[in-house]
Motif scaffolding. Structure first.
Motif, PDB file in Angstrom:
ATOM      1  N   LEU A  38       0.904  -1.189   0.020  1.00 35.97           N
ATOM      2  CA  LEU A  38       0.108   0.092  -0.066  1.00 35.97           C
ATOM      3  C   LEU A  38       0.813   1.266  -0.127  1.00 35.97           C
ATOM      4  CD1 LEU A  38      -2.980  -1.142   2.565  1.00 35.97           C
ATOM      5  CD2 LEU A  38      -2.951  -0.875  -0.055  1.00 35.97           C
ATOM      6  N   THR A  39       2.128   1.050   0.396  1.00 35.29           N
ATOM      7  CA  THR A  39       2.932   2.458   0.529  1.00 35.29           C
ATOM      8  C   THR A  39       3.965   2.697  -0.770  1.00 35.29           C
ATOM      9  OG1 THR A  39       4.505   1.068   1.730  1.00 35.29           O
ATOM     10  CG2 THR A  39       3.075   2.284   3.238  1.00 35.29           C
ATOM     11  N   THR A  40       3.728   1.746  -1.544  1.00 35.53           N
ATOM     12  CA  THR A  40       4.629   1.632  -2.823  1.00 35.53           C
ATOM     13  C   THR A  40       4.080   2.654  -3.687  1.00 35.53           C
ATOM     14  OG1 THR A  40       5.078  -0.581  -2.637  1.00 35.53           O
ATOM     15  CG2 THR A  40       5.604   0.436  -4.638  1.00 35.53           C
ATOM     16  N   SER A  41       4.854   3.519  -4.201  1.00 40.64           N
ATOM     17  CA  SER A  41       4.379   4.606  -5.214  1.00 40.64           C
ATOM     18  C   SER A  41       3.908   3.611  -6.481  1.00 40.64           C
ATOM     19  CB  SER A  41       5.605   5.424  -5.689  1.00 40.64           C
ATOM     20  OG  SER A  41       5.422   6.110  -6.796  1.00 40.64           O
ATOM     21  N   GLU A  42       3.226   4.380  -7.226  1.00 42.93           N
ATOM     22  CA  GLU A  42       2.738   4.022  -8.593  1.00 42.93           C
ATOM     23  C   GLU A  42       3.898   4.014  -9.659  1.00 42.93           C
ATOM     24  OE1 GLU A  42       0.174   2.130  -9.410  1.00 42.93           O
ATOM     25  OE2 GLU A  42      -0.388   2.054  -7.309  1.00 42.93           O
ATOM     26  N   ASP A  43       4.747   4.960  -9.080  1.00 43.15           N
ATOM     27  CA  ASP A  43       6.061   5.328 -10.223  1.00 43.15           C
ATOM     28  C   ASP A  43       7.094   4.337  -9.896  1.00 43.15           C
ATOM     29  OD1 ASP A  43       6.978   6.876 -12.300  1.00 43.15           O
ATOM     30  OD2 ASP A  43       7.694   8.509 -10.882  1.00 43.15           O
ATOM     31  N   VAL A  44       7.285   3.281 -10.564  1.00 41.26           N
ATOM     32  CA  VAL A  44       8.040   2.131  -9.986  1.00 41.26           C
ATOM     33  C   VAL A  44       8.755   1.785 -11.357  1.00 41.26           C
ATOM     34  CG1 VAL A  44       6.963   1.639  -8.093  1.00 41.26           C
ATOM     35  CG2 VAL A  44       6.428   0.418 -10.238  1.00 41.26           C
ATOM     36  N   TYR A  45       9.769   1.141 -11.171  1.00 40.03           N
ATOM     37  CA  TYR A  45      10.492   0.220 -12.157  1.00 40.03           C
ATOM     38  C   TYR A  45      10.091  -1.216 -11.812  1.00 40.03           C
ATOM     39  CZ  TYR A  45      13.607   4.308 -12.762  1.00 40.03           C
ATOM     40  OH  TYR A  45      14.166   5.522 -13.061  1.00 40.03           O
ATOM     41  N   HIS A  46      10.022  -2.001 -12.753  1.00 38.06           N
ATOM     42  CA  HIS A  46       9.626  -3.383 -12.651  1.00 38.06           C
ATOM     43  C   HIS A  46      10.200  -4.362 -13.614  1.00 38.06           C
ATOM     44  CE1 HIS A  46       6.619  -3.654 -15.764  1.00 38.06           C
ATOM     45  NE2 HIS A  46       6.383  -2.306 -15.430  1.00 38.06           N
ATOM     46  N   SER A  47      10.462  -5.535 -13.024  1.00 38.30           N
ATOM     47  CA  SER A  47      10.952  -6.780 -14.077  1.00 38.30           C
ATOM     48  C   SER A  47      10.411  -8.126 -13.439  1.00 38.30           C
ATOM     49  CB  SER A  47      12.502  -6.725 -14.058  1.00 38.30           C
ATOM     50  OG  SER A  47      13.001  -7.630 -14.765  1.00 38.30           O
TER      51      SER A  47
ATOM     52  N   PHE B 129      12.139 -15.171 -12.364  1.00 38.17           N
ATOM     53  CA  PHE B 129      11.711 -16.469 -11.866  1.00 38.17           C
ATOM     54  C   PHE B 129      12.404 -16.954 -10.726  1.00 38.17           C
ATOM     55  CE2 PHE B 129      11.715 -21.199 -12.121  1.00 38.17           C
ATOM     56  CZ  PHE B 129      10.538 -21.592 -12.088  1.00 38.17           C
ATOM     57  N   SER B 130      11.913 -17.328  -9.579  1.00 32.11           N
ATOM     58  CA  SER B 130      12.734 -17.908  -8.631  1.00 32.11           C
ATOM     59  C   SER B 130      12.864 -19.423  -8.768  1.00 32.11           C
ATOM     60  CB  SER B 130      11.882 -17.719  -7.162  1.00 32.11           C
ATOM     61  OG  SER B 130      12.415 -18.284  -6.079  1.00 32.11           O
ATOM     62  N   PHE B 131      13.812 -19.979  -8.813  1.00 31.42           N
ATOM     63  CA  PHE B 131      14.123 -21.419  -8.961  1.00 31.42           C
ATOM     64  C   PHE B 131      13.824 -22.106  -7.503  1.00 31.42           C
ATOM     65  CE2 PHE B 131      17.154 -24.952  -8.452  1.00 31.42           C
ATOM     66  CZ  PHE B 131      16.952 -25.608  -9.432  1.00 31.42           C
ATOM     67  N   THR B 132      14.339 -21.632  -6.593  1.00 30.95           N
ATOM     68  CA  THR B 132      13.837 -22.274  -5.193  1.00 30.95           C
ATOM     69  C   THR B 132      12.517 -22.169  -4.828  1.00 30.95           C
ATOM     70  OG1 THR B 132      14.693 -20.459  -3.948  1.00 30.95           O
ATOM     71  CG2 THR B 132      16.247 -22.055  -4.310  1.00 30.95           C
ATOM     72  N   LYS B 133      11.922 -21.282  -5.167  1.00 29.99           N
ATOM     73  CA  LYS B 133      10.344 -21.269  -4.884  1.00 29.99           C
ATOM     74  C   LYS B 133       9.591 -21.533  -6.086  1.00 29.99           C
ATOM     75  CE  LYS B 133      11.066 -17.838  -1.420  1.00 29.99           C
ATOM     76  NZ  LYS B 133      12.008 -17.046  -1.339  1.00 29.99           N
ATOM     77  N   GLN B 134      10.103 -21.890  -7.359  1.00 27.10           N
ATOM     78  CA  GLN B 134       9.476 -22.085  -8.462  1.00 27.10           C
ATOM     79  C   GLN B 134       8.197 -21.264  -8.719  1.00 27.10           C
ATOM     80  OE1 GLN B 134      10.118 -25.120 -10.813  1.00 27.10           O
ATOM     81  NE2 GLN B 134      11.923 -24.479  -9.876  1.00 27.10           N
ATOM     82  N   VAL B 135       8.325 -19.966  -8.652  1.00 28.66           N
ATOM     83  CA  VAL B 135       7.208 -18.979  -8.990  1.00 28.66           C
ATOM     84  C   VAL B 135       7.856 -17.713  -9.630  1.00 28.66           C
ATOM     85  CG1 VAL B 135       5.846 -19.665  -6.833  1.00 28.66           C
ATOM     86  CG2 VAL B 135       7.470 -17.762  -6.724  1.00 28.66           C
ATOM     87  N   MET B 136       7.090 -17.143 -10.547  1.00 33.39           N
ATOM     88  CA  MET B 136       7.447 -15.753 -10.991  1.00 33.39           C
ATOM     89  C   MET B 136       7.012 -14.749 -10.100  1.00 33.39           C
ATOM     90  SD  MET B 136       8.815 -14.590 -13.773  1.00 33.39           S
ATOM     91  CE  MET B 136       8.669 -15.819 -15.213  1.00 33.39           C
ATOM     92  N   ASN B 137       8.120 -13.800  -9.893  1.00 29.46           N
ATOM     93  CA  ASN B 137       7.923 -12.650  -9.024  1.00 29.46           C
ATOM     94  C   ASN B 137       8.095 -11.282  -9.700  1.00 29.46           C
ATOM     95  OD1 ASN B 137       7.869 -13.736  -6.343  1.00 29.46           O
ATOM     96  ND2 ASN B 137       9.987 -14.430  -6.522  1.00 29.46           N
ATOM     97  N   GLU B 138       7.295 -10.360  -9.367  1.00 23.64           N
ATOM     98  CA  GLU B 138       7.469  -9.084 -10.152  1.00 23.64           C
ATOM     99  C   GLU B 138       8.303  -8.341  -8.899  1.00 23.64           C
ATOM    100  OE1 GLU B 138       6.797  -6.510 -13.028  1.00 23.64           O
ATOM    101  OE2 GLU B 138       6.231  -8.698 -12.853  1.00 23.64           O
ATOM    102  N   LEU B 139       9.443  -7.691  -9.733  1.00 24.54           N
ATOM    103  CA  LEU B 139      10.460  -7.112  -8.792  1.00 24.54           C
ATOM    104  C   LEU B 139      10.277  -5.535  -9.023  1.00 24.54           C
ATOM    105  CD1 LEU B 139      13.148  -7.181  -7.123  1.00 24.54           C
ATOM    106  CD2 LEU B 139      14.404  -7.282  -9.345  1.00 24.54           C
ATOM    107  N   ILE B 140      10.077  -4.928  -8.069  1.00 22.16           N
ATOM    108  CA  ILE B 140       9.494  -3.313  -8.058  1.00 22.16           C
ATOM    109  C   ILE B 140      10.487  -2.479  -7.192  1.00 22.16           C
ATOM    110  CG2 ILE B 140       7.569  -2.213  -7.450  1.00 22.16           C
ATOM    111  CD1 ILE B 140       5.900  -4.526  -7.291  1.00 22.16           C
ATOM    112  N   VAL B 141      10.996  -1.391  -7.776  1.00 22.84           N
ATOM    113  CA  VAL B 141      11.709  -0.361  -7.229  1.00 22.84           C
ATOM    114  C   VAL B 141      10.995   0.887  -7.447  1.00 22.84           C
ATOM    115  CG1 VAL B 141      13.826   0.404  -6.832  1.00 22.84           C
ATOM    116  CG2 VAL B 141      13.787  -1.743  -7.302  1.00 22.84           C
ATOM    117  N   ASN B 142      10.851   1.851  -6.314  1.00 25.73           N
ATOM    118  CA  ASN B 142      10.392   3.158  -6.383  1.00 25.73           C
ATOM    119  C   ASN B 142      11.251   3.777  -7.269  1.00 25.73           C
ATOM    120  OD1 ASN B 142       7.980   2.877  -5.238  1.00 25.73           O
ATOM    121  ND2 ASN B 142       8.803   3.731  -3.360  1.00 25.73           N
TER     122      ASN B 142
END
Length: 191
Positions: free
Chosen positions: A85-94, A97-110
């Motif tokens: 909720l505190t993350t800005s809408e103005d972000v970089y993202h990529s 894929f996490s090998f150990t968790k076997q999931v796709m994650n969205e990496l987000i940085v303000n």
């Protein structure tokens, strides 16, 4: 880093041919003295790169990245895997894929935390398939910043992560390089 290699031998648990569990000193419980030494080692290696920021992915990369940033006298930024909720809408993202968790994650940085022209050092706990590093490089380049290096605590050199990162024009420096994982045998590669 011989002290890290010994810690891996003493406390690491091999879970199959690809997974090394190091929760007792890196991924859940933190050996603060060892993390401090890692930060010193990374800072010494990359000291001539005019680093403005240290960047990692939550959560296991934060401790070594923070120790490195402290030694370099710069700020530490980490990519979130989920928008809050505190993350800005103005972000970089990529997408990563996490090998150990076997999931796709969205990496987000303000966007306010990585600026155009900054020299950014990436630090992470593991390098295997290179996906986290690839995602961090994508974010750094979206910002118009420079990925000047990738410091890795434990590299699985039997995987292709190093070549992926180096093919993107980024130096990889690993504190421990594992050539082979077997149930009762961990084989290190010389740095």
């Amino acid at each position: 880093m011989k002290e890290l290699e010994q810690k891996i031998l003493d406390e690491g648990i091999v879970l199959g041919e690809d997974i090394l569990k190091v929760d007792s000193f890196l991924n859940q419980q933190i050996d603060v003295e060892l993390i401090s030494k890692m930060g010193e080692e990374f800072a010494e290696h990359f000291k001539d790169q005019n680093i403005d920021k240290v960047f990692t992915v939550e959560s296991s990369g934060i401790a070594p990245a923070l120790a490195t940033a402290k030694n370099l006298g710069v700020k530490c930024v980490f990519g979130r895997k989920k928008q809050s909720l505190t993350t800005s809408e103005d972000v970089y993202h990529s997408s990563v894929f996490s090998f150990t968790k076997q999931v796709m994650n969205e990496l987000i940085v303000n966007k306010e935390f990585i600026k155009e022209g900054e020299n950014v050092l990436m630090i992470d706990d593991f390098l295997a398939n290179g996906q986290a590093a690839k995602g961090m490089i994508a974010i750094i380049r979206q910002a118009g910043a420079n990925p000047v290096g990738c410091g890795i605590v434990i590299e699985k050199s039997f995987s292709n992560g190093r070549s992926i990162v180096e093919d993107m024009g980024v130096e990889v420096y690993s504190l421990a390089r594992i050539a082979k994982l077997e149930e009762d045998n961990i084989v290190f590669e010389e740095n």
